[in-house]
Design an enzyme around this catalytic site. Sequence first.
Site, mmCIF file in Angstrom:
data_model
loop_
_atom_site.group_PDB
_atom_site.id
_atom_site.type_symbol
_atom_site.label_atom_id
_atom_site.label_comp_id
_atom_site.label_asym_id
_atom_site.label_seq_id
_atom_site.Cartn_x
_atom_site.Cartn_y
_atom_site.Cartn_z
ATOM 1 N N SER A 450 0.862 -1.175 0.000
ATOM 2 C CA SER A 450 0.000 0.000 0.000
ATOM 3 C C SER A 450 0.900 1.227 0.000
ATOM 4 O O SER A 450 1.725 1.382 0.895
ATOM 5 C CB SER A 450 -0.864 0.020 1.256
ATOM 6 O OG SER A 450 -1.636 -1.149 1.296
ATOM 7 N N CYS A 643 -7.043 -0.456 7.406
ATOM 8 C CA CYS A 643 -5.972 -1.094 6.637
ATOM 9 C C CYS A 643 -5.118 -1.978 7.533
ATOM 10 O O CYS A 643 -4.855 -1.646 8.686
ATOM 11 C CB CYS A 643 -5.091 -0.047 5.972
ATOM 12 S SG CYS A 643 -3.728 -0.789 5.053
ATOM 13 N N ASP A 688 -8.492 -1.803 3.081
ATOM 14 C CA ASP A 688 -7.314 -2.182 2.302
ATOM 15 C C ASP A 688 -6.594 -3.200 3.198
ATOM 16 O O ASP A 688 -5.779 -2.831 4.024
ATOM 17 C CB ASP A 688 -6.444 -0.941 2.074
ATOM 18 C CG ASP A 688 -5.210 -1.232 1.239
ATOM 19 O OD1 ASP A 688 -5.200 -2.240 0.510
ATOM 20 O OD2 ASP A 688 -4.242 -0.450 1.322
ATOM 21 N N TRP A 690 -4.957 -7.279 4.004
ATOM 22 C CA TRP A 690 -4.260 -8.421 3.400
ATOM 23 C C TRP A 690 -3.931 -9.480 4.413
ATOM 24 O O TRP A 690 -4.080 -9.250 5.595
ATOM 25 C CB TRP A 690 -2.984 -7.928 2.710
ATOM 26 C CG TRP A 690 -2.039 -7.237 3.610
ATOM 27 C CD1 TRP A 690 -1.129 -7.817 4.455
ATOM 28 C CD2 TRP A 690 -1.857 -5.811 3.774
ATOM 29 N NE1 TRP A 690 -0.413 -6.859 5.129
ATOM 30 C CE2 TRP A 690 -0.842 -5.626 4.737
ATOM 31 C CE3 TRP A 690 -2.455 -4.687 3.206
ATOM 32 C CZ2 TRP A 690 -0.407 -4.369 5.151
ATOM 33 C CZ3 TRP A 690 -2.014 -3.440 3.620
ATOM 34 C CH2 TRP A 690 -1.011 -3.285 4.574
#
Length: 690
Positions: A450, A643, A688, A690
């Site tokens: 990111s 995030c 966002d 992961w």
Amino acid sequence: AELDTLDLVVLAAILLGTVAYFTKGTLWGVTKDPYASSLANASGAKAGKTRNIVEKMEEQGKNCIIFYGSQTGTAEDYASRLAKEGKSRFGLETMVADLEEYDFDNLDTIPDDKVVFFVLATYGEGEPTDNAVDFYEFITNEDVNFTEGNEPALGNLNYVTFGLGNNTYEHYNSMVRNVDKALQKLGAHRIGDAGEGDDGAGTMEEDFLAWKEPMWTALAEKMGLEEREAVYEPVFSIVEREGLTKESPEVYLGEPNKMHLDGTAKGPFNAHNPYIAPIAQSYELFSVKDRNCIHMDIDISASNLNYQTGDHIAVWPTNPGDEVDLFMNVLGLSDKRHTVVSVKALEATAKVPFPTPTTYDAIVRYHMEICAPVSRQFLAQLAAFAPDAESKAEMTKLGAEKDYFHEKISVHHLNIARVLDIVGKGQKWTNIPFSAFIEGITKLQPRYYSISSSSLEQPKKISITAVVESTQLPGRDDPFRGVATNYLLALKQKQNGDPEPCPFGLTYEITGPRNKYDGIHVPVHVRHSNFKLPSDPSKPIICIGPGTGVAPMRGFIRERVQQAKNGEKVGKTLLFFGCRKSTEDFMYKDEWEEAKQVLGDNFELITAFSREGTKKVYVQHRLKERAEEINQLLEQKAYFYVCGDAANMAREVNTVLGNIISEQRGIPEAKAEEIVKNMRSANQYQEDVW
Ligand code: FAD
């Protein structure tokens, strides 16, 4: 017997190669290397190819197409494995196909004695992967039109599906579920179950293995296939090129495509063509010895790349030298590592996943995920090539027994070379055809980060904030190390002349093929994302970014500082940041103080240090403490950003937000959850993770 065939093929190929050598390729009427794969031409590779899948099937005599929608290479890898298995066990004439390379309006003309597989990963917020976007839009469109206009439109189509997803995301496996639904609605016939693999639970491989057996049984029955004993047939021929050395200018030593080999690399830079970017600066963000977090500024000013705050940058890593060495050694290839080889697909629809001619060393170093988790099925397949009966038995057992495999391999994060080394007790595995590795190991994937800078503030410099993966695992002398983050660490060490000795082996080529990345560069491309600030800067924002989840939030806050400096009215900006200790991993501490000076009371940093004090405190606890203020900001249409860790944090933050809304507004939980859902659909809640 299969080796004899292989020998013959190799011999024939050598002969052909020799003819080519003496005729300098003029036999083909062209002067280019007859073995150079189409990939060598980078994006030019697609020119002149048919997009008609039915035509392609007929032309190639295929009765089984395996389409893949892949982002990180796993779905593509599974597609190849299914293709191979279908052929070797059932005699299916299989071909693997990238969804991006075909049109779909004639899916209705595929005859019912054929079968189409869809191996589909779900990406991010339930989105299709980049290469599957067009297909997804086509097939899920209410007014989808096919050439024949039959009723039902896909009444002749037999299909198989497997999805790759992650249950920690809101839209688990939604890609495959929606495609399956759409195909059913169009009258197509699914064979076997709609399989789903779960990366979130860490069971992707096992889910895949468990799904495919009953699927094959159902498929064999439906198509009247007889199972036969599977024999290994190589997909690629590897021809050693005596006339070439690693100094020959036409030999790829890790260059991603022809332009990079010729020194004429130009944009567009994308997933097929990286930009070799200079690193402007790099430094350490943590203040402890045993953990690292790298900040890196990447200069894109000499390229036509651009980015927007909130986008992702992809880093193309290089494998660590010591792992490359071990791989070469265990296969008995050490002496031959710089031998030049041409790799050619033995079957028209297979693609060589790297440009050739090249060397064994370059293939392993730049193009294969040699450090990645090992597939149980792959071990079973390699058993046939074991150096002795004992290793063969062990490989068969590892391949067959899930729990045994887990205990011996997965727990220790062993990669393929380490497994072979341990199982073979140091013997060399010289019987394995190299083709088996090209087929069985995923191609080396770029890693995404990111972007942690603001394009308003620095449009031509992209920042990365990456925590270095290094974990001491039980039963291993050395720590397990992540490929890309340790590559970034090594680049940072080199750039700064750090005294630490490079722990990744003497043959670590961080200066790139032919030293082209020296001075000091990293191959990258940019991927645009939907994670974006509100277009009106006066809207309040709430950012939840613990750990490296702070990366895009740094970009957002720097952007708002810049907007304020430009005289724009900037709304309330809250940042929830968490880490272990204020004295160890508190990233960008000074920058937040600078932001405060510009934004004043409109900026607030709320911290959660999990290892200070008696109770572990995380960002979601802090969020809860601010319930009243959060609710007020949401009522003023604040944007909410999360995030970082998808598995735990993002989920809990979602739940806590629901709780806050329910409590503060005096409404039932279910209603509050509904509101959070609606915020997501309206892009007021963005993730966002992961
Ligand atoms: P890898 O070598 O890829 O290993 C990653 C993990 O895979 C390991 O931790 C381990 O769990 C598993 N693994 C690998 N090999 C084995 C093996 N042999 N056996 C068992 N398990 C194994 N990261 C950041 O630090 N900052 C960011 O801003 C950031 N942004 C991201 C944005 C997006 C959209 C995505 C998708 C990811 C982002 N990441 C970010 C994560 C990043 O892409 C990488 O995954 C991460 O840096 C690790 O990469 P690596 O190559 O060092 O590790």
